[in-house]
Design a protein around this motif. Structure first.
Motif, short mmCIF file in Angstrom:
data_model
loop_
_atom_site.label_atom_id
_atom_site.label_comp_id
_atom_site.label_asym_id
_atom_site.label_seq_id
_atom_site.Cartn_x
_atom_site.Cartn_y
_atom_site.Cartn_z
N ASP A 125 0.83 -1.20 0.00
CA ASP A 125 0.00 0.00 0.00
C ASP A 125 0.87 1.25 0.00
O ASP A 125 0.59 2.22 -0.74
N ASN A 128 2.39 1.63 -3.49
CA ASN A 128 1.46 2.15 -4.49
C ASN A 128 1.18 3.63 -4.30
O ASN A 128 0.89 4.34 -5.26
N ARG A 129 1.27 4.11 -3.05
CA ARG A 129 0.97 5.51 -2.78
C ARG A 129 2.18 6.42 -2.95
O ARG A 129 2.05 7.54 -3.41
N GLU A 130 3.38 5.92 -2.57
CA GLU A 130 4.52 6.82 -2.48
C GLU A 130 5.80 6.30 -3.14
O GLU A 130 6.40 6.99 -3.97
#
Length: 204
Positions: A125, A128-130
């Motif tokens: 997660d 995927n975000r950063e």
């Protein structure tokens, strides 16, 4: 008194002096002042209690002299990249330590796999975000910093948590985009990175 008696008397005298020397000496504590309210450790030095306290490590760095403007620009770019990825390395350290603690308290293999999967999902997660937006250079620095913080390479962590085949597969993908999950950290070889970390305030 014959010669044998003198020898016995001499031995008894020496033995008596030795016993006297080994008698414990009552420790002497320093006198308390009116404002002495902080409890500290102390060391018994021949009956005198000497108070002491441990101080935090202080790092002193001299002002750096640059050989050229290009060298300073390169260092500033390195500093930016290190500060960019350091929080991710610290997150990996905390999350991996928590995973090891949880697994050590969980005897069932099935429950251990659930913990590993939960940790894996959290990292995915975050990726995927950063992390997916990191440059190749920042990714290379991140793998080094994970080894610095965790004490294991990214490859070893994946191998332990997901198995050798997964680690091998991840390594192939990483190599395609210019990464190496087996990258290790050497404070001497990576002394510029080490200097940036120690002066960055991450451990204050």
């Amino acid at each position: 008194m014959n010669f044998k008696g003198l020898i016995i008397l001499f031995i008894v005298t020496i033995f008596g002096v030795s016993l006297k020397a080994q008698e414990p000496v009552a420790p002497t504590f320093p006198k308390m002042g009116k404002l002495d309210t902080i409890r500290v450790a102390s060391t018994n030095d021949n009956g005198v209690m000497i108070p002491w306290m441990q101080l935090q490590e202080v790092n002193i760095f001299a002002a750096r002299i640059w050989k050229s403007p290009a060298e300073q620009v390169a260092f500033n770019r390195l500093r930016y990249n290190v500060l960019k990825v350091m929080p991710y390395a610290l997150f990996a350290k905390r999350r991996y330590e928590q995973l090891e603690q949880d697994i050590s308290r969980t005897p069932e293999k099935k429950d251990q796999k659930k913990l590993v999967k939960q940790c894996d999902n959290e990292i995915k997660d975050m990726f995927n975000r950063e992390i997916k937006d990191l440059t190749i250079t920042q990714g290379q620095i991140l793998t080094k910093l994970i080894d610095r913080e965790v004490g294991r390479t990214t490859y070893d962590i994946v191998k332990q948590t997901k198995g050798g085949f997964a680690a091998f597969s991840y390594q192939i993908v990483a190599r395609v985009v210019g990464h190496n999950l087996k990258s290790t950290y050497d404070p001497n070889q990576d002394r510029d990175i080490e200097s940036i970390i120690r002066t960055s305030g991450f451990y204050q």
